[in-house]
Design a protein around this motif. Structure first.
Motif, mmCIF file in Angstrom:
data_model
loop_
_atom_site.group_PDB
_atom_site.id
_atom_site.type_symbol
_atom_site.label_atom_id
_atom_site.label_comp_id
_atom_site.label_asym_id
_atom_site.label_seq_id
_atom_site.Cartn_x
_atom_site.Cartn_y
_atom_site.Cartn_z
ATOM 1 N N ALA A 25 10.399 32.704 65.989
ATOM 2 C CA ALA A 25 10.814 31.320 66.204
ATOM 3 C C ALA A 25 12.112 31.242 67.010
ATOM 4 O O ALA A 25 12.215 30.438 67.948
ATOM 5 C CB ALA A 25 10.951 30.613 64.866
ATOM 6 N N CYS A 65 4.986 24.702 61.131
ATOM 7 C CA CYS A 65 5.931 25.626 61.756
ATOM 8 C C CYS A 65 5.485 25.926 63.193
ATOM 9 O O CYS A 65 6.267 25.857 64.141
ATOM 10 C CB CYS A 65 6.019 26.901 60.921
ATOM 11 S SG CYS A 65 7.261 28.026 61.533
ATOM 12 N N PHE A 84 5.878 22.870 65.352
ATOM 13 C CA PHE A 84 7.281 22.643 65.707
ATOM 14 C C PHE A 84 7.656 23.456 66.952
ATOM 15 O O PHE A 84 8.308 22.958 67.870
ATOM 16 C CB PHE A 84 8.217 23.037 64.544
ATOM 17 C CG PHE A 84 8.446 21.898 63.584
ATOM 18 C CD1 PHE A 84 9.034 20.709 64.026
ATOM 19 C CD2 PHE A 84 8.112 22.008 62.244
ATOM 20 C CE1 PHE A 84 9.262 19.663 63.134
ATOM 21 C CE2 PHE A 84 8.336 20.964 61.376
ATOM 22 C CZ PHE A 84 8.905 19.785 61.816
ATOM 23 N N LEU A 85 7.192 24.716 66.933
ATOM 24 C CA LEU A 85 7.524 25.586 68.067
ATOM 25 C C LEU A 85 6.781 25.131 69.324
ATOM 26 O O LEU A 85 7.351 25.053 70.423
ATOM 27 C CB LEU A 85 7.194 27.045 67.734
ATOM 28 C CG LEU A 85 8.026 27.670 66.614
ATOM 29 C CD1 LEU A 85 7.553 29.083 66.340
ATOM 30 C CD2 LEU A 85 9.504 27.677 66.984
ATOM 31 N N VAL A 95 11.822 31.659 70.793
ATOM 32 C CA VAL A 95 11.082 30.531 71.376
ATOM 33 C C VAL A 95 12.022 29.341 71.523
ATOM 34 O O VAL A 95 12.110 28.703 72.572
ATOM 35 C CB VAL A 95 9.859 30.177 70.492
ATOM 36 C CG1 VAL A 95 9.230 28.861 70.945
ATOM 37 C CG2 VAL A 95 8.833 31.292 70.551
ATOM 38 N N LEU A 96 12.728 29.050 70.415
ATOM 39 C CA LEU A 96 13.618 27.891 70.430
ATOM 40 C C LEU A 96 14.692 28.058 71.504
ATOM 41 O O LEU A 96 14.962 27.137 72.285
ATOM 42 C CB LEU A 96 14.264 27.715 69.051
ATOM 43 C CG LEU A 96 13.314 27.258 67.927
ATOM 44 C CD1 LEU A 96 14.014 27.296 66.584
ATOM 45 C CD2 LEU A 96 12.775 25.860 68.213
ATOM 46 N N LEU A 115 9.004 35.660 60.655
ATOM 47 C CA LEU A 115 8.673 34.532 61.539
ATOM 48 C C LEU A 115 9.904 34.036 62.295
ATOM 49 O O LEU A 115 9.805 33.499 63.390
ATOM 50 C CB LEU A 115 8.071 33.381 60.725
ATOM 51 C CG LEU A 115 6.605 33.538 60.280
ATOM 52 C CD1 LEU A 115 6.213 32.353 59.417
ATOM 53 C CD2 LEU A 115 5.687 33.621 61.496
ATOM 54 N N VAL A 128 12.914 24.470 61.510
ATOM 55 C CA VAL A 128 12.047 25.661 61.506
ATOM 56 C C VAL A 128 12.512 26.642 60.424
ATOM 57 O O VAL A 128 11.706 27.228 59.688
ATOM 58 C CB VAL A 128 12.031 26.311 62.902
ATOM 59 C CG1 VAL A 128 11.303 27.649 62.865
ATOM 60 C CG2 VAL A 128 11.367 25.386 63.903
ATOM 61 N N TRP A 135 8.174 21.986 70.720
ATOM 62 C CA TRP A 135 9.467 22.290 71.335
ATOM 63 C C TRP A 135 9.270 22.727 72.784
ATOM 64 O O TRP A 135 9.896 22.230 73.709
ATOM 65 C CB TRP A 135 10.174 23.387 70.521
ATOM 66 C CG TRP A 135 11.509 23.810 71.030
ATOM 67 C CD1 TRP A 135 11.799 24.971 71.677
ATOM 68 C CD2 TRP A 135 12.734 23.099 70.932
ATOM 69 N NE1 TRP A 135 13.116 25.047 71.969
ATOM 70 C CE2 TRP A 135 13.733 23.887 71.524
ATOM 71 C CE3 TRP A 135 13.092 21.856 70.382
ATOM 72 C CZ2 TRP A 135 15.061 23.493 71.591
ATOM 73 C CZ3 TRP A 135 14.420 21.480 70.451
ATOM 74 C CH2 TRP A 135 15.386 22.279 71.070
ATOM 75 N N ILE A 181 10.271 27.986 57.368
ATOM 76 C CA ILE A 181 10.013 29.431 57.168
ATOM 77 C C ILE A 181 10.500 29.882 55.793
ATOM 78 O O ILE A 181 9.841 30.673 55.114
ATOM 79 C CB ILE A 181 10.654 30.254 58.311
ATOM 80 C CG1 ILE A 181 9.885 29.969 59.613
ATOM 81 C CG2 ILE A 181 10.627 31.742 58.000
ATOM 82 C CD1 ILE A 181 10.427 30.661 60.834
#
Lengths: 663, 879
Positions: free
Chosen positions: B18, A647, A650-651, B21-22, B14, B49, A654, B53
């Protein structure tokens, strides 16, 4: 390291397409531009194929392959051998006894204990298993061995407070049984420590499998809370006074302060007594009170007006009433006083006022006097034959006084003029409170019994003056004395003899209907045949819950339903009812109708000095090992950490890609 | 309800990290892909993601299932025979065909649950399932008759509780019990009524092998003396047979009759009465049967108490001499049995028949340690009475110094020796050869110390020891140096051979040079000495007024020689196989030799302390007594009568629950010749005995005992003389088990006048119960009861308890005797089973990731051109 799902490694094949994408030579997009003069300048400033350019590509591939590896490895569910070996088997014993209702620990001791047990559940590690056992009067498994946290939590949330006493030791024994020889077994007891070590029969223990016993740790939820409670409440009919009864009440002040309080007693809704009391710290107080009532019914004792005495309250002005008496469960106690049954007596005499008055003076006797024999002998009636005797004695209970003839049980002999009592069965309850030694018994009849009687009083000539005749169809007593000629000593003793005899005929039934302790089961005698009802009787708890005691005879399908709990076979007159786990009066009723008189009532009280004492023993408090079961690193399975890493990656990936750190 | 749940819902936070950020880096992206492709890329990555999660947060599917987990409980106790095993196997053969997706496990049980098995129990052929105990080869061959501790009982309740714990959540739980329902421990019905899962019961037949058992010996709890009553013997048999029924009263056979037995219950009634016993154990045995499998259940017992005249047991060395006392007591309503010392009770049951034990002129050496211990228990725990009468073999003269009986007596056996008494010179000759090692030498040392302690200050003592040589352990010296002598004796160590003559010779020499009036030698040996002229030396010593006594310990000693030495040496010879008796022998010898413990001058008893117990006895008119044994009163005793010299004549005290008395003169013609003609003689003794004996008053207290499953419940109803309930009393119960282990407890008051208690009865045999009801510290009532625990309840073969099994099934919501086909039949009940979704979520994320990478590597606009292509400079695109 091992894998629970090794086939998942096939997912690593996903790396194939990713590498293919990596080496794929992409066609560049064609874009018309006006000039390319700047290109050269840029090429001069920065060579297009620097080392970093290559590295960026490699890092990009590496990150992607790492992500594939993380995900594939996670699905393969890896674990270390030591994780399996270190897996624990935990049994949480939850004490939900009456004392756990106390609110000295907010919101209650039980809730605090459950919360603590939940924390234990949260701390469960990968491969750990846990079972939850209730320590009631008998151990009760709430949920069997499971590692599923929500299931365990739900089971804990279902635990309700009870009025029961505790048997923690049996629950620990069951917990150890469930753990078996597991190397990392542990029994965790969440309790308030308010229980006594029980005495167990050795028989069961001698034959145990020789296993390594799992260790027990305690988490104690209690403070030195004070409480005043009724620890015993029983009522019993007097043996000598037909209307009298005796109440035994015991109280316990389990606290450091002297308290004043009142005990108010009511019988069938009417006040019977009010006892103002001052209980010293730690005092066990008990008293028996003699009262009288013909009717009987529900006897209730209530503890009221609990307050600190002047001296104590002066020292501790802040001490509130609630702080002196924290547990409400033991503030009320119930008992059932059996009704006195009126005994019917049929006196057949040609006239003897003394004899008649002796019976009439007894408040529990309804006498009918006749001069001749009735055509039909009434049932449930004591027949007293004075002088007159039938050749064939009637069935049922019989008292024959001064018989003037022979019958099937004896032949009449001569009259003994003035026999003196020399032999006395003083151990018999028929001879209680009378002394007939050396008393003159004028004009006694000599009877030749056909089977040897049990002599209660005999003369020196070995003749029975007062005897119990053995016969199959009823009890029979024979007194051979001429009542009219008896001297003062005999006349004084005779009413007592009759009272003893009446008690003996009536039997001792109904004299004591013991108040039971919560959590017990009871055997009750119900004459099912005489009910003549098609519907099954119900057991109604004090709070109104109803349970069917018998399934309808012809409806076998219903017997598996929840309602049929607590029933016993149809033919049996002795029925086991219970568990009686609520304080108050339980009734056995014919149907669900509210107004109906119960067939039988059972009083149930907490009646436990230990449960009323809310303070844990010192050694128990010291034994507490609060953090015995703690989670640690790698408490969760490896897949969790792999996914977590994936996880994060992945971030991160990215960000790196979008910002062109890698491509 | 949602069919999903999260195990770790807090990890959903989370997403809050996330998502920004994305999106933030999507907005600030330097990528030159067309915007649409970049949006698709964002969605794909967001999905990945999200899936990860969700997996981390423990996304779980809850689906209802009707799959069952059936726990088969198999009763493997002894009462279930081979037929039962066959029945289970047939049942399981039929039932397991329909298992389907359901799961099944097996839990064998007996007196405790065994170990859960996932493999099917091959009933009756796999006894190891019951645990380690059954792994013997014999058990494998004949499991049904093999007696294993786990099989010797049935605890249905414990098995059901354990089964509930083993059932995993996520399945519809079901417990099926195969049993005969004859539980010996626990309360199955109470457990079933609390069960959260249905318990079905399948009845098994009990043993069908030919079996005969004595099920019960029914006797009334209490009878009057001489009253006829019936001993009812219930014999259960599962076949027609014939056997000898014998009924024993204690050790005596009372009845022996050949009887025919029919299948089922056979009840035989035998009329009996109790004339002299207080407590009689009636045992019934059936033997000589044609066929029978279990032999342990062929005998059972019952105890009966007889109320009647108080009884006294008198032990007297010469029973004819004490007859007059016995007659006098019988005239006053006390039965007296007289026995010689050999008849001293060996068991508590025998002694319990009496209210008082009287020892008249019985030396301690005639009693075993066990007999003394029993007497102490009888007095201390069971409230019995004990009197010791004087005589030349009583108190110190009988060797009671430091014995168990001296401990319970109100007087001591040692005393201050009077000055006018002749001084004694004594030599103790102790064999210290190798064979004396261990207990013998320790006892000998203890005996020598006691002997030295018993001597007066003017007496002298020396200690010699011999093996192959002779050693002077302690020189001849005044007995007042007790500490020094004791230390010297402590130095004796065993080893070497046995040469006694030089030691005896040395003893002679030492005494010849000692100026004492009386001279005595005690020789102790356990072997055969090297030869020597022992008899000649003994003769020589006799002529020098030296007396010699000999003690032979063990069976290997030369008793003939030792007896001969003692005879010639005008001493006494003792032979014992029990080293523990040596101190008593030495004590007796020392006191006897010093000739100081007896005073045979006539005296008139002096009343020291007036007592209610001697009311109406005119002590003033009491005649002379002709002698007594000197003793010293213990500090807390009551001296009632004394001699003219002030020595105690009659003293008593309370010892534990009982009372003991010492009368230092006697009750026979030697010293009480004058007394026996005194009119107060009978009354005096009756009242002394009534004062000392156990006071048992049956009135006002009703005792009821019930025994079940290794424990007994006791209920005591107490009523005062006026018929009122006795409340607030302290009711003390002493239970003495068959091994004489004592357990004391206080009964709990359960209702007005009612007191209850329960106690474990793990051992077979007679349990003695002593109940003492005290009010304000005074014992108001006292009662004795006996409780017989026979063979194990498991061996009481009873028919299958269908009633219990039906009740268990019904109260728990199970079925009684369900057909095998229905064992795994689906029910309406379903449970939710959690299925963890993380593997699927992670796999999906991986699949999406390929797409994600593809979206970065391929410019889809080149293949499927969009209308407006935005983006960065072409040189910033991918490779």
């Amino acid at each position: 390291m091992s894998f629970a799902n090794p086939i998942a490694w096939f997912l690593a094949l996903a790396a194939g397409p990713i590498i293919v994408f990596y080496i794929l030579k992409l066609r560049l997009r064609r874009l018309p531009v006006s000039t390319n003069l700047f290109w050269k300048q840029i090429y001069d400033e920065k060579p297009p194929r620097s080392i970093w350019q290559y590295l960026r590509h490699l890092l990009s591939l590496l990150a992607q392959l790492l992500l594939v590896a993380f995900l594939a490895a996670a699905v393969a569910d890896p674990f270390f051998a030591w994780q399996l070996l270190e897996a624990r088997r935990i049994v949480v014993v939850v004490d939900n006894s009456a004392s756990m209702r106390a609110s000295d620990i907010a919101p209650t001791r039980l809730q605090a204990a459950i919360d603590s047990a939940k924390a234990l559940v949260e701390g469960l590690r990968f491969q750990d298993e846990m079972a939850i056992v209730l320590a009631g009067p008998r151990p009760e498994v709430v949920v069997g061995m499971s590692g599923h946290v929500p299931t365990l939590k739900r089971a804990l949330e279902e635990i309700a407070p009870s009025d029961n006493p505790t048997d923690v030791e049996s629950a620990i024994e069951l917990g150890r049984q469930l753990i078996g020889e597991h190397p990392h077994g542990e029994v965790v007891v969440v309790t308030d420590g308010c229980w006594d070590a029980m005495v167990k029969p050795e028989g069961g223990q001698e034959v145990k499998l020789e296993t390594k016993l799992a260790p027990v740790t305690y988490r104690v939820f209690a403070t030195e809370a004070a409480n005043v409670g009724i620890t015993q409440f029983q009522v019993r009919r007097s043996l000598i006074d037909p209307l009298g009864y005796e109440v035994l009440i015991a109280m316990r002040n389990a606290g450091p302060s002297e308290v004043k309080c009142r005990v108010e007693m009511e019988l069938a809704g009417l006040p019977v007594d009010i006892l103002p009391l001052t209980l010293k710290p730690e005092e066990h107080w008990s008293r028996s009170l003699e009262k009288s009532s013909l009717e009987g019914g529900r006897l209730v004792a209530k503890l009221t007006q609990v307050a600190a005495t002047a001296s104590t309250s002066g020292d501790k002005p802040t001490e509130s009433k609630a702080a002196l008496n924290l547990l409400p469960t033991d503030d009320t106690a119930w008992a059932v006083l059996p009704e006195r049954e009126i005994q019917k007596v049929l006196l057949i005499t040609e006239g003897n006022l003394f004899l008649q008055k002796v019976f009439e003076a007894n408040p529990l006797v309804r006498v009918e006097t006749r001069k001749d024999f009735p055509d039909q002998w009434p049932a449930d009636t004591l027949v007293v034959l004075h002088r007159q005797v039938l050749p064939l004695l009637p069935a049922g209970n019989l008292l024959v006084v001064d018989p003037a003839g022979s019958c099937d049980a004896w032949d009449l002999g001569e009259t003994i003029e003035n026999p003196i009592v020399t032999e006395l069965d003083s151990a018999s309850r028929l001879m209680t409170y009378v002394r007939l030694d050396n008393v003159l018994m004028p004009e006694s009849k000599q009877l030749k019994y056909k089977s040897p009687p049990k002599v209660l009083a005999g003369a020196i000539s070995k003749d029975a003056i007062y005897a119990e005749v053995t016969r199959a169809n009823g009890k029979c007593l024979v007194l051979t004395v001429n009542l009219d000629r008896g001297d003062l000593a005999f006349r004084t003793a005779f009413p007592i003899l009759v009272a003893n005899a009446l008690g003996w005929y009536a039997g001792e039934t109904g004299e004591l209907r013991e108040s039971l302790a919560t959590g017990s089961t009871a055997e009750v005698q119900l004459d099912i045949a005489s009910q003549g009802e098609r519907s099954a009787p119900l057991l109604r708890s004090p709070s109104g819950r109803e349970q069917t005691l018998f399934p309808p005879a012809d409806d076998e399908t219903k017997k598996n339903t929840e309602e049929s709990r607590n029933e016993a076979p149809q033919a049996a007159s002795s029925i086991s009812v219970g568990p009686l786990d609520e304080c108050g009066v339980w009734n056995v009723v014919k149907s669900a109708s509210e107004a109906e008189t119960p067939l039988m009532s059972l009083a149930v009280n907490l009646a436990s000095a230990r449960e009323s004492d809310l303070r844990p023993p010192r050694e128990m408090a010291e034994q507490t090992t609060a953090e015995s079961v703690v989670s640690n690193w790698l408490a969760r399975p490896l897949w969790f950490y792999l996914l977590f890493a994936a996880c994060a990656l992945f971030l991160a990936e990215w960000f790196l890609y979008q910002r062109r750190v890698i491509t | 309800m949602m069919p999903f749940e999260f195990t770790r819902p807090w990890l959903l936070t989370l997403l809050l990290v996330a998502a920004p950020v994305l999106i933030a880096f999507f907005v600030r992206s330097l990528s030159d892909f067309p915007r649409r492709q970049r949006i698709v890329s964002l969605v794909t990555r967001s999905l990945i993601v999200l899936l990860v999660i969700l997996a981390l947060a423990g996304f779980t599917l809850l689906r209802p299932t009707d799959e069952q987990f059936v726990m088969i409980l198999a009763d493997q106790s002894l009462s279930v025979g081979d037929d039962g095993a066959k029945r289970v196997n047939e049942y399981l053969d039929a039932a397991l065909r329909n298992t389907g997706a359901n799961r099944v496990a097996y839990l064998p049980f007996g007196v405790a649950p065994g170990i859960v098995q996932n493999e099917r129990i091959i009933y009756g052929e796999s006894p190891s399932l019951m645990g380690e105990q059954d792994k013997s080869p014999g058990a494998a061959k004949a499991p049904s008759t093999e007696k294993s501790p786990l099989r010797d009982g049935t605890n249905l309740a414990a098995a059901m509780e354990a089964a509930a714990g083993y059932l995993p959540p996520g399945y519809v739980p079901r417990i099926v019990v195969f049993t005969d329902g004859n539980e010996t421990h626990g309360d199955a019905l109470a457990t079933a009524s609390r069960s959260r899962m249905p318990i079905s019961t399948v009845p098994l037949p009990t043993r069908s092998e030919p079996e005969v058992q004595v099920s019960e010996v029914k006797v009334p709890a209490e009878v009057r003396e001489g009253e006829p009553f019936y001993v009812e013997v219930t014999v259960h048999s599962n076949h027609d047979d014939e056997g000898l029924i014998e009924v024993f009263r204690g050790d005596h056979k009372a009845i022996s009759e050949q009887k025919k037995l029919t299948a089922g219950e056979n009840v035989f009634r035998f009329q009996q009465s109790i004339e002299r016993d207080r407590l009689a154990a009636f045992s019934a045995r059936v033997s000589g049967l044609k066929t029978d499998t279990l032999l342990d259940n062929n005998m059972d017992s019952g105890l009966v108490f007889a109320a009647g005249k108080p009884r006294v047991l008198i032990i007297e060395s010469d029973p004819t001499l004490i007859r007059d006392l016995a007659y006098a007591l019988e005239d006053e309503g006390i039965q007296a049995d007289i026995r010689p010392p050999q008849g001293m009770p060996e068991t508590l049951s025998d002694l319990q028949n009496y209210e008082l034990l009287m020892l008249s002129n019985v030396p301690a050496t005639a009693l075993t340690q066990q007999q003394m211990e029993i007497t102490r228990t009888y007095v201390q725990e069971l409230g019995g009475g004990f009197i010791m009468l004087g005589g030349e073999q009583s108190f110190g003269l009988g060797g009671y110094y430091k014995s168990t009986l001296e401990e319970i007596l109100p007087v001591r056996s040692d005393f201050e020796k009077e000055k006018e008494k002749p001084s004694l010179g004594m030599v103790l000759v102790i064999d210290k050869s190798g064979s004396m090692d261990g207990d013998k030498i320790e006892m000998a040392k203890s005996a020598a110390r006691s002997a030295a302690e018993l001597l007066g200050n003017r007496d002298q003592v020396a200690v010699l020891a011999f093996d192959g040589d002779t050693y002077v352990i302690s020189e001849m010296q005044s007995a007042s140096n007790k500490g020094k002598i004791s230390d010297e004796i402590g130095r004796i160590e065993s080893g070497g051979g046995t040469t006694m003559y030089p030691a005896m010779e040395m003893a002679n020499e030492i005494l010849m040079s000692t100026p004492a009036k009386l001279k005595h030698v005690i020789i102790l040996t356990d072997g055969v000495s090297s030869p020597g002229d022992f008899e000649g030396l003994a003769q020589q010593m006799t002529s020098a007024k030296i007396t010699v006594s000999t003690v032979a310990v063990g069976e290997d000693s030369d008793t003939t020689l030792l007896d001969s030495i003692a005879r010639i040496g005008k001493g006494r010879h003792y032979a014992t196989t029990d080293p523990a008796q040596v101190p008593q022998i030495f004590a007796k010898e020392t006191v006897t030799a010093s000739k100081s413990a007896i005073d045979e001058q006539p005296f008139v008893p002096q009343v020291i302390r007036a007592t209610h117990a001697l009311r109406e006895v005119d002590m003033e008119s009491a005649p002379f007594l002709l002698g007594y044994v000197m003793t010293r009163p213990k500090p807390t005793c009551e001296v009632i009568l004394a001699t003219e010299k002030g020595d105690p004549l009659l003293a008593w005290w309370r010892y534990g629950l009982g009372m003991t008395a010492a009368f230092t003169s006697d009750a026979k013609s030697r010293w009480a010749a004058e007394w026996m003609t005194w009119p107060g003689f009978g009354k005096f003794w009756t009242q002394v005995i009534r004062q000392t004996m156990r006071k048992s008053d049956a009135r006002g207290i009703v005792v009821d005992t019930k025994r079940q499953g290794g424990a007994a419940d006791l209920t005591v109803d107490a009523v005062s003389d006026l018929g009122q309930f006795l409340n607030g009393a302290e009711v003390e119960l002493t239970v003495i088990d068959p091994q004489l282990k004592r357990e004391k407890s206080i009964l709990r008051q359960a209702a007005p006048g009612r007191y209850v208690s329960s106690f474990p009865t793990p051992r077979q045999g007679a349990h003695h119960l002593e109940i003492a009801l005290k009010q304000n510290g005074q014992v108001v009532y006292r009662q004795s009861r006996g409780l017989m625990v026979g063979y194990s309840d498991e061996l009481r073969i009873k028919p299958t308890n269908e009633q219990l099994l039906k009740s268990v099934a019904r109260v728990s919501g199970g079925a009684y005797a369900p057909p095998p086909e229905s064992l795994f039949a689906a029910t309406d009940q379903t449970v939710t089973r959690p299925t963890q979704l993380w593997p699927f979520l992670a796999s999906s994320a991986l699949a999406l990731f390929i797409l994600d990478v593809a979206l970065r590597r391929i410019d889809f606009s080149l293949h499927w051109p969009f209308r407006s292509l935005g983006g960065a400079a072409p040189h910033l695109r991918g490779v």
